[in-house]
Enzyme design. Structure first.
Site, PDB file in Angstrom:
ATOM      1  N   TYR A 116       0.807  -1.226   0.000  1.00 13.29           N
ATOM      2  CA  TYR A 116       0.000   0.000   0.000  1.00 13.29           C
ATOM      3  C   TYR A 116       0.838   1.272   0.000  1.00 13.29           C
ATOM      4  O   TYR A 116       0.350   2.349  -0.351  1.00 13.29           O
ATOM      5  CB  TYR A 116      -0.975   0.004   1.176  1.00 13.29           C
ATOM      6  CG  TYR A 116      -0.351   0.189   2.537  1.00 13.29           C
ATOM      7  CD1 TYR A 116      -0.062   1.459   3.024  1.00 13.29           C
ATOM      8  CD2 TYR A 116      -0.048  -0.905   3.345  1.00 13.29           C
ATOM      9  CE1 TYR A 116       0.517   1.642   4.274  1.00 13.29           C
ATOM     10  CE2 TYR A 116       0.525  -0.739   4.587  1.00 13.29           C
ATOM     11  CZ  TYR A 116       0.805   0.537   5.052  1.00 13.29           C
ATOM     12  OH  TYR A 116       1.376   0.708   6.277  1.00 13.29           O
ATOM     13  N   HIS A 159      17.966   5.033 -15.535  1.00 13.45           N
ATOM     14  CA  HIS A 159      18.535   6.216 -14.884  1.00 13.45           C
ATOM     15  C   HIS A 159      18.264   6.229 -13.377  1.00 13.45           C
ATOM     16  O   HIS A 159      19.195   6.143 -12.582  1.00 13.45           O
ATOM     17  CB  HIS A 159      17.968   7.473 -15.561  1.00 13.45           C
ATOM     18  CG  HIS A 159      18.581   8.745 -15.139  1.00 13.45           C
ATOM     19  ND1 HIS A 159      18.544   9.897 -15.906  1.00 13.45           N
ATOM     20  CD2 HIS A 159      19.249   9.101 -14.014  1.00 13.45           C
ATOM     21  CE1 HIS A 159      19.167  10.874 -15.259  1.00 13.45           C
ATOM     22  NE2 HIS A 159      19.590  10.415 -14.114  1.00 13.45           N
ATOM     23  N   TYR A 212      -3.471  11.363   6.676  1.00 10.24           N
ATOM     24  CA  TYR A 212      -2.448  10.860   7.586  1.00 10.24           C
ATOM     25  C   TYR A 212      -1.441  11.957   7.919  1.00 10.24           C
ATOM     26  O   TYR A 212      -1.004  12.686   7.032  1.00 10.24           O
ATOM     27  CB  TYR A 212      -1.720   9.679   6.948  1.00 10.24           C
ATOM     28  CG  TYR A 212      -0.634   9.065   7.798  1.00 10.24           C
ATOM     29  CD1 TYR A 212      -0.937   8.232   8.860  1.00 10.24           C
ATOM     30  CD2 TYR A 212       0.701   9.334   7.524  1.00 10.24           C
ATOM     31  CE1 TYR A 212       0.069   7.652   9.627  1.00 10.24           C
ATOM     32  CE2 TYR A 212       1.713   8.775   8.284  1.00 10.24           C
ATOM     33  CZ  TYR A 212       1.386   7.933   9.335  1.00 10.24           C
ATOM     34  OH  TYR A 212       2.379   7.383  10.088  1.00 10.24           O
TER      35      TYR A 212
END
Length: 218
Positions: A116, A159, A212
């Site tokens: 997640y 890269h 959050y």
């Protein structure tokens, strides 16, 4: 942050990039906006992170002109400024050569939703921008296009990784979390085909990420 604070942040976060293994030698680069001015503080070219001082850090305007600083800017200044011009929400940009993200970039594999924490990218996966020569206007163009209007990270084929955030701390966090997810993706594929989160599960995580942080109710 003001000019001095921005330059100090580049030095401090640059050392953290090296300490956390997100780049090697003088590779990679990072930058931060100066509040209230159309200026960006960016890592100086070819200066080792451990030896870099605030006085070394150049300040550029959004057209690429050096306003202050005794060193030349990173060769990737065009990519950084391209992000800031296209994304007013970007306050900091980090470009790494971290091992697992770069491994996937060399395979031209997206970072998938094996965990997640892919939601740190602002999307359900981290796309891959096509290879272009480092430091070139073409690389800046494809990187900005791949980021789109909401993405916070993109792999640069053969890269490395480019990440952005509302500030330099967030951009660093995005790069670090996505290196973790890239490592999981690589290790899972060494054993078998990883089970990916669904689009719905990934978007639920994205929504949870928006709420959050310190001071937010859980």
């Amino acid at each position: 942050m003001n000019r001095n604070e921005a330059r100090e942040a580049v030095v401090r976060t640059g050392r953290l990039l090296e300490e956390r293994g997100l780049t090697v030698g003088t590779g990679g680069n990072l930058s931060v906006r100066v509040e209230g001015e159309e200026l960006v503080a960016i890592k100086p070219s070819a200066v080792p992170y451990g030896l870099m001082t605030p006085e070394d850090v150049p300040l550029l305007d959004l057209e690429g002109r050096v306003v202050e600083g005794r060193c030349a800017p990173s060769s990737e200044w065009r990519m950084h400024l391209g992000v800031y011009r296209a994304r007013p929400d970007a306050g900091g940009v980090v470009h790494t050569h971290s091992r697992f993200a770069t491994t996937l970039a060399c395979l031209k594999w997206e970072i998938p939703a094996v965990h997640y924490l892919v939601a740190a990218s602002g999307d359900e996966l981290v796309p891959v921008a096509p290879y272009r020569t480092f430091g070139s206007p073409e690389l800046a163009e494809v990187a900005v296009q791949a980021l789109g209007r909401r993405g916070k990270a993109v792999l640069l084929a053969n890269h490395g990784l480019l990440a952005l955030g509302a500030d330099l701390g967030e951009a660093f966090g995005v790069a670090e979390q996505l290196e973790f997810v890239a490592e999981l993706a690589w290790r899972a594929r060494c054993v078998g085909e990883p089970a990916l989160l669904s689009r719905e599960e990934t978007w639920e995580a994205l929504e949870a990420f928006r709420g959050y942080g310190p001071g937010r109710s859980s």
